[in-house]
Design an enzyme around this catalytic site. Structure first.
Site, mmCIF file in Angstrom:
data_model
loop_
_atom_site.group_PDB
_atom_site.id
_atom_site.type_symbol
_atom_site.label_atom_id
_atom_site.label_comp_id
_atom_site.label_asym_id
_atom_site.label_seq_id
_atom_site.Cartn_x
_atom_site.Cartn_y
_atom_site.Cartn_z
ATOM 1 N N SER A 120 0.847 -1.191 0.000
ATOM 2 C CA SER A 120 0.000 0.000 0.000
ATOM 3 C C SER A 120 0.882 1.240 0.000
ATOM 4 C CB SER A 120 -0.894 0.018 1.245
ATOM 5 O OG SER A 120 -1.571 1.252 1.374
ATOM 6 N N TYR A 123 -1.450 0.104 10.012
ATOM 7 C CA TYR A 123 -1.693 -0.578 8.736
ATOM 8 C C TYR A 123 -0.560 -0.241 7.768
ATOM 9 C CZ TYR A 123 -3.836 -1.641 4.214
ATOM 10 O OH TYR A 123 -4.089 -2.122 2.954
#
Length: 272
Positions: free
Chosen positions: A163, A176
């Protein structure tokens, strides 16, 4: 953001390149594939000829997803991505039914919390790391060590989902992002260790329009998209195209790379 949930998308025949069926006769497993990015990837690989094995936590959603594929070209196996028994079941089933594995897409990921790191429950951080990082590593380990899959002999390809949150700090999803930074480095390290037999690459999306990422754009999509040079958010099909490229022979000299698929937002100074 990588994920395994999303709204309804187009069917498997969409966006197939003119180059045709690059995965004819091959078998691919995609984790977290009942919806969202994972299902988009499964559709794309299947449309290009692969038999696809989809895994996800919820049997009902997974069965519904697999039902859309042509008969005999898709298989659903439900279970938790970080469960060793589930991984063994998946790979034993693939070995028994197909006798080979060519592509592993480690897409499953979680982010159960939102807020600043300083207030984060450490148990939640442990769970994110367990699923996103150790889970990804475990899928690769199990595929490589399973004699019935012939993963090395088939010049196996691994694509992980990282990501842009792992590249730049992103408000509210800090841990995250930390886990996805680890996935990116894990990808590069695995590529060095497993070459030349197995190629390992990652795709790092920015905000993709899925249920998983809804909190990052819902009710303000135009405002969020305005920071992107492409002036739109991503779709599962955007990420599926990038994954299909890295998993194909077209990328035969590409390994240990993290392909940022973000509509240009990181270069423009933004983030997830």
């Amino acid at each position: 953001m990588s994920d395994d949930t999303s709204p309804t998308q187009s069917k498997a025949s969409s966006s197939v390149p003119k180059s045709g069926r690059r995965f004819e006769g091959q078998v691919a497993v995609i984790t977290g594939a009942s919806r969202g990015i994972g299902l988009g990837i499964a559709r794309r690989l299947n449309a290009e000829g692969a038999t696809v094995v989809l895994t996800a936590r919820k049997p009902e959603a997974l069965s519904e997803a697999v039902a859309e594929f042509p008969d005999g070209t898709a298989l659903a196996i439900a279970g938790k991505a970080d469960d060793p028994a589930h991984r063994a079941d998946v790979f034993d089933t693939i070995a028994e039914k197909f006798g080979r594995l060519d592509v592993l897409v480690a897409n499953a990921g979680i982010n159960p919390v939102y807020g600043p790191l300083v207030d984060m429950e450490l148990d939640a951080a442990r769970k994110i790391f367990e699923v996103n990082v150790l889970g990804t590593l475990a899928w690769v380990q199990d595929a490589v060590h399973h004699d019935g899959l012939k993963f090395r002999e088939n010049k196996g390809r691994v694509v992980t989902l990282s990501s842009v949150a792992g590249q730049v700090p992103s408000e509210g999803i800090g841990f995250y992002g930390i886990s996805k930074a680890a996935v990116s480095h894990l990808t590069k390290t695995l590529a060095v260790e497993l070459g030349p037999d197995i190629r390992v690459n990652a795709v790092a999306p920015a905000v993709v329009k899925t249920k998983f990422a809804t909190a990052l754009y819902e009710g303000r999509e135009e405002q969020v998209a305005s920071a992107y040079p492409a002036k739109r958010l991503g779709t599962p099909e955007d990420i599926a195209g990038a994954v299909a490229y890295l998993a194909s022979d077209d990328a035969d000299w590409i390994t240990a790379q993290v392909l940022t698929a973000d509509g240009g937002v990181v270069t423009a100074g933004g983030g997830a």
